[in-house]
Design a protein around this motif. Structure first.
Motif, PDB file in Angstrom:
ATOM      1  N   PHE A 171      28.818  42.674  40.970  1.00 45.27           N
ATOM      2  CA  PHE A 171      29.037  41.247  41.178  1.00 45.27           C
ATOM      3  C   PHE A 171      27.694  40.530  41.287  1.00 45.27           C
ATOM      4  O   PHE A 171      26.721  41.085  41.794  1.00 45.27           O
ATOM      5  N   THR A 172      27.662  39.279  40.830  1.00 44.85           N
ATOM      6  CA  THR A 172      26.424  38.518  40.830  1.00 44.85           C
ATOM      7  C   THR A 172      26.492  37.353  41.802  1.00 44.85           C
ATOM      8  O   THR A 172      27.556  36.977  42.286  1.00 44.85           O
ATOM      9  N   GLN A 173      25.321  36.764  42.035  1.00 45.61           N
ATOM     10  CA  GLN A 173      25.263  35.605  42.907  1.00 45.61           C
ATOM     11  C   GLN A 173      25.900  34.386  42.264  1.00 45.61           C
ATOM     12  O   GLN A 173      26.147  33.377  42.934  1.00 45.61           O
ATOM     13  N   GLY A 174      26.210  34.484  40.968  1.00 49.82           N
ATOM     14  CA  GLY A 174      26.921  33.414  40.289  1.00 49.82           C
ATOM     15  C   GLY A 174      28.420  33.640  40.214  1.00 49.82           C
ATOM     16  O   GLY A 174      29.155  32.799  39.692  1.00 49.82           O
ATOM     17  N   GLY A 175      28.896  34.776  40.741  1.00 48.08           N
ATOM     18  CA  GLY A 175      30.324  35.054  40.754  1.00 48.08           C
ATOM     19  C   GLY A 175      30.837  35.847  39.574  1.00 48.08           C
ATOM     20  O   GLY A 175      32.042  36.093  39.472  1.00 48.08           O
ATOM     21  N   GLN A 176      29.961  36.271  38.661  1.00 49.50           N
ATOM     22  CA  GLN A 176      30.407  37.093  37.545  1.00 49.50           C
ATOM     23  C   GLN A 176      30.701  38.517  38.011  1.00 49.50           C
ATOM     24  O   GLN A 176      30.110  38.992  38.988  1.00 49.50           O
TER      25      GLN A 176
ATOM     26  N   PRO B 226      38.348  32.846  36.720  1.00 49.28           N
ATOM     27  CA  PRO B 226      38.570  31.413  36.496  1.00 49.28           C
ATOM     28  C   PRO B 226      37.767  30.517  37.431  1.00 49.28           C
ATOM     29  O   PRO B 226      37.372  29.419  37.051  1.00 49.28           O
ATOM     30  N   GLU B 227      37.520  30.957  38.660  1.00 49.29           N
ATOM     31  CA  GLU B 227      36.751  30.172  39.617  1.00 49.29           C
ATOM     32  C   GLU B 227      35.689  31.066  40.255  1.00 49.29           C
ATOM     33  O   GLU B 227      35.832  31.512  41.397  1.00 49.29           O
ATOM     34  N   PRO B 228      34.620  31.364  39.519  1.00 48.45           N
ATOM     35  CA  PRO B 228      33.597  32.278  40.055  1.00 48.45           C
ATOM     36  C   PRO B 228      32.904  31.703  41.280  1.00 48.45           C
ATOM     37  O   PRO B 228      32.572  30.518  41.336  1.00 48.45           O
ATOM     38  N   LEU B 229      32.703  32.558  42.279  1.00 47.62           N
ATOM     39  CA  LEU B 229      32.035  32.176  43.515  1.00 47.62           C
ATOM     40  C   LEU B 229      30.883  33.138  43.781  1.00 47.62           C
ATOM     41  O   LEU B 229      30.957  34.309  43.415  1.00 47.62           O
ATOM     42  N   PRO B 230      29.815  32.657  44.404  1.00 50.17           N
ATOM     43  CA  PRO B 230      28.700  33.554  44.736  1.00 50.17           C
ATOM     44  C   PRO B 230      29.185  34.726  45.581  1.00 50.17           C
ATOM     45  O   PRO B 230      29.959  34.546  46.526  1.00 50.17           O
ATOM     46  N   VAL B 231      28.730  35.928  45.255  1.00 55.35           N
ATOM     47  CA  VAL B 231      29.188  37.143  45.927  1.00 55.35           C
ATOM     48  C   VAL B 231      28.018  37.824  46.620  1.00 55.35           C
ATOM     49  O   VAL B 231      26.961  38.023  46.025  1.00 55.35           O
ATOM     50  N   THR B 232      28.220  38.215  47.877  1.00 56.30           N
ATOM     51  CA  THR B 232      27.214  38.980  48.618  1.00 56.30           C
ATOM     52  C   THR B 232      27.729  40.358  49.029  1.00 56.30           C
ATOM     53  O   THR B 232      26.945  41.204  49.430  1.00 56.30           O
ATOM     54  N   GLY B 233      29.042  40.578  48.937  1.00 51.52           N
ATOM     55  CA  GLY B 233      29.613  41.872  49.293  1.00 51.52           C
ATOM     56  C   GLY B 233      30.995  42.018  48.701  1.00 51.52           C
ATOM     57  O   GLY B 233      31.667  41.028  48.391  1.00 51.52           O
ATOM     58  N   ALA B 234      31.444  43.265  48.524  1.00 55.47           N
ATOM     59  CA  ALA B 234      32.749  43.511  47.914  1.00 55.47           C
ATOM     60  C   ALA B 234      33.386  44.742  48.535  1.00 55.47           C
ATOM     61  O   ALA B 234      32.699  45.671  48.976  1.00 55.47           O
TER      62      ALA B 234
END
Length: 357
Positions: free
Chosen positions: A305-310, A327-335
């Protein structure tokens, strides 16, 4: 990343704290002594890490917020946390035993699956801990020039204050664990965090680069950091040894399976090794956005995951990555993945559930 502490105004309650010796003498209190405030918005505020504790999910974030869910992320409750500094990472070795780390050198421990937490260590103790540990080694080995340098590092930390963040934490079991952070700050425990030992002398990092992440890949333990830093635990030598790579930018994480490891980082850079880290091949992620989180899902697929939500997915090994549109990518820091296979991510807008494929 902001390292400064947050303070509040003086109230009657804080005056009582002053009388108890908890608050600072200048009328302000330290976030290391202030419990996290209860907030109905804790699960939708900025979160930096998430982990599984058995079937439970536990996420950590700003202002000491820790939230947990027992229904796959549909509903969240806020945990009792004794500090209000920003938290950066969380890890569970078992359904009950977990640790969280964050700004100001804080290490928290939970023995009830993340419902309640207590402080094991903070930055005010780390400097004296370094001094005591390396002074003892200097007395035992007066000819070793390394020990005075590490004693001096401890003194610098005391002078500069408790503002140095810990950025990640990992436990092999309920006893053995590591916490890593800025300027080669690394601590090890062999008793579940009752005692923490400085480990700078056991880590090949003479430049003092930041240590951004620590993770096991199934058959090895790696540390990833800035300026191409990648270190691997060498059991025979009892130290983290340098792993040369062709990339000199920052790594933000490592993940893998037995026989394969992937290191990811700045501007979409991704490296893969199938020989224990001796040789690395750059993988084309097709992205120029920093990869900030990743996991191996229950089907054995890599998800990055990227900081751009991809989101990048590789079915099987890590050599074939495909971009999955959200459809609505969000910044990701953990999964993390729930017990029934649902994928959740955390970031600046709290917890989000990804659509099923």
């Amino acid at each position: 990343m902001h390292w400064q502490k947050k303070y509040g105004g003086v109230t009657l309650g804080m005056c009582l704290l002053l009388l108890q010796g908890v608050a600072r003498a200048d009328g302000y209190f330290d976030v290391l002594d202030q419990p996290a405030r209860v907030s109905a918005l804790a699960a939708s505020s900025a979160l930096s890490g998430v982990a599984r504790a058995g079937a439970r999910l536990v996420a950590v974030g700003q202002r000491g917020h820790i939230v947990y869910s027992d229904d796959g992320g549909q509903h969240w409750q806020q945990a009792a946390v004794p500090v209000s500094c920003d938290l950066t990472a969380v890890n569970f070795s078992s359904p009950s035993q977990g640790w969280a780390v964050g700004n100001d050198g804080v290490i928290l421990h939970s023995s009830d699956g993340g419902v309640t937490w207590r402080k094991q260590l903070d930055g005010r103790q780390i400097g004296p801990l370094l001094i005591e540990h390396y002074q003892a080694l200097a007395r035992a080995e007066p000819a070793n020039e390394q020990w005075p340098l590490l004693v001096a590092e401890g003194r610098r930390q005391v002078e500069q204050g408790a503002d140095k963040p810990l950025l990640d934490v990992w436990f092999a079991n309920d006893q053995l664990g590591y916490a890593v952070g800025v300027f080669n700050l690394i601590l090890r425990t062999t008793d579940g965090g009752k005692h923490w030992m400085p480990f700078q002398d056991r880590t090949d990092n003479p430049q003092g680069f930041h240590l951004n992440a620590i993770a096991a890949t199934g058959d090895a333990l790696y540390i990833a950091g800035e300026q191409g830093l990648l270190r691997k635990w060498d059991a025979a030598r009892q130290r983290f040894v340098a792993v040369p790579t062709p990339y000199q930018g920052s790594f933000f994480g490592v993940l893998g399976k037995p026989g394969e490891v992937i290191a990811y980082g700045l501007r979409g850079n991704l490296l893969r090794s199938t020989d224990g880290g001796r040789n690395w091949i750059a993988q084309d992620s097709g992205l120029h956005t920093s990869i900030t989180a990743g996991l191996v899902d229950t089907d054995g697929h890599y998800r990055l995951f990227t900081q751009g939500g991809q989101m990048l997915v590789s079915e099987g090994n890590g050599a074939q990555l495909q971009w999955r549109h959200e459809p609505e990518p969000l910044p990701v820091t953990g999964a993390a993945q729930t017990a029934d296979g649902v994928m959740l991510v955390v970031g600046t807008r709290g917890v989000s559930t990804l659509r099923k494929e």
